[in-house]
Design a protein around this motif. Structure first.
Motif, mmCIF file in Angstrom:
data_model
loop_
_atom_site.group_PDB
_atom_site.id
_atom_site.type_symbol
_atom_site.label_atom_id
_atom_site.label_comp_id
_atom_site.label_asym_id
_atom_site.label_seq_id
_atom_site.Cartn_x
_atom_site.Cartn_y
_atom_site.Cartn_z
ATOM 1 N N THR A 9 0.839 -1.269 0.007
ATOM 2 C CA THR A 9 -0.120 -0.043 -0.020
ATOM 3 C C THR A 9 0.989 1.313 -0.048
ATOM 4 O O THR A 9 1.850 1.505 0.846
ATOM 5 C CB THR A 9 -1.054 -0.111 1.246
ATOM 6 O OG1 THR A 9 -1.693 -1.247 1.173
ATOM 7 C CG2 THR A 9 -1.877 1.211 1.104
ATOM 8 N N GLY A 42 -2.864 3.186 -3.157
ATOM 9 C CA GLY A 42 -3.603 2.217 -2.200
ATOM 10 C C GLY A 42 -3.076 0.860 -2.488
ATOM 11 O O GLY A 42 -1.428 0.960 -2.417
ATOM 12 N N SER A 43 -3.633 -0.430 -2.590
ATOM 13 C CA SER A 43 -3.053 -1.431 -2.777
ATOM 14 C C SER A 43 -3.108 -2.096 -4.252
ATOM 15 O O SER A 43 -2.880 -3.268 -4.552
ATOM 16 C CB SER A 43 -3.651 -2.598 -1.870
ATOM 17 O OG SER A 43 -3.521 -2.245 -0.617
ATOM 18 N N ASP A 44 -3.311 -1.088 -5.132
ATOM 19 C CA ASP A 44 -3.180 -1.579 -6.458
ATOM 20 C C ASP A 44 -1.732 -1.649 -7.228
ATOM 21 O O ASP A 44 -0.963 -0.860 -7.269
ATOM 22 C CB ASP A 44 -4.057 -0.621 -7.425
ATOM 23 C CG ASP A 44 -4.117 -0.629 -9.010
ATOM 24 O OD1 ASP A 44 -3.637 -1.750 -9.436
ATOM 25 O OD2 ASP A 44 -4.477 0.267 -9.819
#
Length: 139
Positions: free
Chosen positions: A106, A111-113
């Protein structure tokens, strides 16, 4: 007997004793689903489910389950993509409860993309230079 009586205090403190990793490893719990050559015990998700259910049932908030077994998010990339030397160095001490695996994905703004990761690492001699920022690190 080793978790349920203490879990409320651990949750209130936001932590649990690191010795719990070693105890879980001694019982073979951390190695479930990992190859024997790294100290594991091959097991399908179906065979691991009773462990997860028991920890969920007796682990109150789920913090113990999420924390104690978080190596299951940190080790799979090492197992799938690491060299033999890296696997041999990283996986056994985690399954033995001596080290804790973590995963840092993250990032601010992404984010966590994983397709949007901005952090880079480059080798300089025997070291890596890491440039970037992480906002959450699992474990």
């Amino acid at each position: 007997t080793e978790i349920a009586p203490h879990v409320d205090a651990w949750d209130a403190a936001g932590e649990f004793p690191r010795s719990l990793y070693r105890r879980a490893a001694d019982l073979g719990l951390l190695g479930l689903g990992y190859p024997e050559q790294y100290g594991g015990t091959p097991a399908s998700y179906l065979l691991r489910l009773p462990l997860w259910r028991a920890l969920s049932r007796h682990g109150a908030s789920g913090g113990v389950l999420a924390s104690l077994l978080s190596h299951n998010i940190g080790l799979p990339p090492v197992l799938a993509h690491g060299s033999d030397a890296v696997r041999a160095e990283v996986i056994p001490p985690v399954l033995a409860g001596e080290q804790i695996a973590a995963l840092a994905i993250t990032e601010p703004g992404g984010g966590s993309d994983v397709a949007q990761l901005k952090t880079t690492a480059r080798r300089e001699g025997d070291e890596y230079i890491v440039n970037g920022e992480k906002v959450f690190i699992t474990s």
